[in-house]
Write a protein that holds these residues in place. Structure first.
Motif, PDB file in Angstrom:
ATOM      1  N   ILE A   1       0.837  -1.208   0.000  1.00 36.28           N
ATOM      2  CA  ILE A   1       0.000   0.000   0.000  1.00 36.28           C
ATOM      3  C   ILE A   1       0.867   1.251   0.000  1.00 36.28           C
ATOM      4  O   ILE A   1       0.645   2.177  -0.769  1.00 36.28           O
ATOM      5  CB  ILE A   1      -0.963  -0.011   1.200  1.00 36.28           C
ATOM      6  N   VAL A   2       1.887   1.261   0.859  1.00 33.54           N
ATOM      7  CA  VAL A   2       2.766   2.431   0.966  1.00 33.54           C
ATOM      8  C   VAL A   2       3.581   2.623  -0.306  1.00 33.54           C
ATOM      9  O   VAL A   2       3.846   3.748  -0.722  1.00 33.54           O
ATOM     10  CB  VAL A   2       3.692   2.292   2.195  1.00 33.54           C
ATOM     11  N   ASN A   3       3.964   1.534  -0.964  1.00 31.70           N
ATOM     12  CA  ASN A   3       4.818   1.610  -2.146  1.00 31.70           C
ATOM     13  C   ASN A   3       4.027   1.719  -3.444  1.00 31.70           C
ATOM     14  O   ASN A   3       4.544   1.403  -4.514  1.00 31.70           O
ATOM     15  CB  ASN A   3       5.754   0.396  -2.212  1.00 31.70           C
ATOM     16  N   ALA A   4       2.805   2.189  -3.367  1.00 35.55           N
ATOM     17  CA  ALA A   4       2.007   2.400  -4.584  1.00 35.55           C
ATOM     18  C   ALA A   4       2.782   3.356  -5.486  1.00 35.55           C
ATOM     19  O   ALA A   4       3.517   4.227  -5.017  1.00 35.55           O
ATOM     20  CB  ALA A   4       0.643   2.969  -4.231  1.00 35.55           C
ATOM     21  N   GLU A   5       2.601   3.220  -6.777  1.00 33.24           N
ATOM     22  CA  GLU A   5       3.398   3.969  -7.753  1.00 33.24           C
ATOM     23  C   GLU A   5       3.435   5.464  -7.527  1.00 33.24           C
ATOM     24  O   GLU A   5       4.478   6.069  -7.555  1.00 33.24           O
ATOM     25  CB  GLU A   5       2.897   3.670  -9.171  1.00 33.24           C
ATOM     26  N   ASP A   6       2.278   6.089  -7.312  1.00 35.32           N
ATOM     27  CA  ASP A   6       2.265   7.547  -7.196  1.00 35.32           C
ATOM     28  C   ASP A   6       2.227   8.030  -5.742  1.00 35.32           C
ATOM     29  O   ASP A   6       2.037   9.202  -5.487  1.00 35.32           O
ATOM     30  CB  ASP A   6       1.094   8.146  -7.983  1.00 35.32           C
TER      31      ASP A   6
ATOM     32  N   VAL B   1      -4.410  -5.637  -3.983  1.00 37.49           N
ATOM     33  CA  VAL B   1      -3.558  -6.189  -2.922  1.00 37.49           C
ATOM     34  C   VAL B   1      -4.237  -7.401  -2.292  1.00 37.49           C
ATOM     35  O   VAL B   1      -3.601  -8.430  -2.052  1.00 37.49           O
ATOM     36  CB  VAL B   1      -3.245  -5.114  -1.846  1.00 37.49           C
ATOM     37  N   ILE B   2      -5.534  -7.306  -2.055  1.00 40.39           N
ATOM     38  CA  ILE B   2      -6.273  -8.417  -1.451  1.00 40.39           C
ATOM     39  C   ILE B   2      -6.344  -9.598  -2.413  1.00 40.39           C
ATOM     40  O   ILE B   2      -6.142 -10.743  -2.011  1.00 40.39           O
ATOM     41  CB  ILE B   2      -7.676  -7.957  -1.001  1.00 40.39           C
TER      42      ILE B   2
ATOM     43  N   SER C   1      -0.024   7.411  -3.549  1.00 40.31           N
ATOM     44  CA  SER C   1      -1.364   7.350  -2.974  1.00 40.31           C
ATOM     45  C   SER C   1      -2.005   6.042  -3.419  1.00 40.31           C
ATOM     46  O   SER C   1      -1.725   5.533  -4.494  1.00 40.31           O
ATOM     47  CB  SER C   1      -2.214   8.540  -3.431  1.00 40.31           C
ATOM     48  N   THR C   2      -2.839   5.498  -2.571  1.00 40.59           N
ATOM     49  CA  THR C   2      -3.446   4.211  -2.856  1.00 40.59           C
ATOM     50  C   THR C   2      -4.928   4.400  -3.120  1.00 40.59           C
ATOM     51  O   THR C   2      -5.630   5.025  -2.335  1.00 40.59           O
ATOM     52  CB  THR C   2      -3.235   3.259  -1.665  1.00 40.59           C
ATOM     53  N   THR C   3      -5.384   3.856  -4.225  1.00 39.02           N
ATOM     54  CA  THR C   3      -6.800   3.947  -4.564  1.00 39.02           C
ATOM     55  C   THR C   3      -7.517   2.690  -4.091  1.00 39.02           C
ATOM     56  O   THR C   3      -6.885   1.692  -3.741  1.00 39.02           O
ATOM     57  CB  THR C   3      -6.984   4.079  -6.092  1.00 39.02           C
ATOM     58  N   THR C   4      -8.817   2.731  -4.096  1.00 32.84           N
ATOM     59  CA  THR C   4      -9.608   1.567  -3.716  1.00 32.84           C
ATOM     60  C   THR C   4      -9.277   0.388  -4.616  1.00 32.84           C
ATOM     61  O   THR C   4      -9.150  -0.745  -4.152  1.00 32.84           O
ATOM     62  CB  THR C   4     -11.115   1.902  -3.789  1.00 32.84           C
TER      63      THR C   4
END
Length: 175
Positions: A57-62, A73-74, A64-67
């Motif tokens: 979640i923290v290492n999302a590309e931009d 991830v799940i 910020s993490t979207t729904t």
């Protein structure tokens, strides 16, 4: 003379010295006044891999993490929901003890009951995983830039780390 840190003194002054009463299905359950640290161990089990989930979640590309990314991830961890539910039950078993947990589950709490109770207990216990795993880096905002409040350079700022400023009086502090 020695210095003593008496953690028991603070524990005696807890707001709920006899425990936290929870009412569910007409029954009362007594949770401890403070959450024992080992009750959170199930959250850090390799089977749950909560730290791996948080890293994704923290290492999302931009940044910020979207729904959609959370759902992805799940789906990459199909055992995650069952592992999380198992960890949650283990936490409650640790808090209530075997007999108390058996009585608690005999009432057949709903998912909503678990969610509401977990949020309420987290509030009482002061457990905030969001703050616990908060990123050390500063976040970027998409807003307007603020006005500059000082000149870009000053004559008293040294060119190199550890060097003496040109005007030593300007960097002296008034204590």
């Amino acid at each position: 003379m020695s210095f003593v840190i008496d953690l028991d003194a603070e524990r005696r002054e807890v707001q709920y010295p006899h425990g936290i009463t929870v009412l569910l299905g007409g029954e009362q359950f007594l949770f401890p006044a403070e959450i024992p640290a080992d009750c959170l161990d199930p959250l850090f089990s390799p089977e749950l891999d909560l730290m791996g989930v948080l890293a994704d979640i923290v290492n999302a590309e931009d940044g910020s993490t979207t729904t959609g990314e959370l759902v992805e991830v799940i789906f990459r961890r199909p055992k995650l929901p069952a592992a999380f539910y198992g960890a949650l039950k283990d936490i409650y078993k640790g808090l209530l003890g075997e007999e108390g947990f058996t009585e608690f589950t005999a009432i057949r709490p709903s998912i909503g009951d678990y969610v509401r109770l977990t949020k309420a207990l987290a509030s009482v216990y002061g457990v905030d995983l969001g703050k616990l795993f908060k990123s050390d880096g500063s976040s970027e905002s998409g807003g307007q830039m603020s006005k500059q409040t000082s000149p870009a350079t000053t004559s008293s700022t040294p060119a190199e780390s550890g060097s003496v400023p040109d005007n030593p009086a300007s960097s002296a502090s008034a204590d």
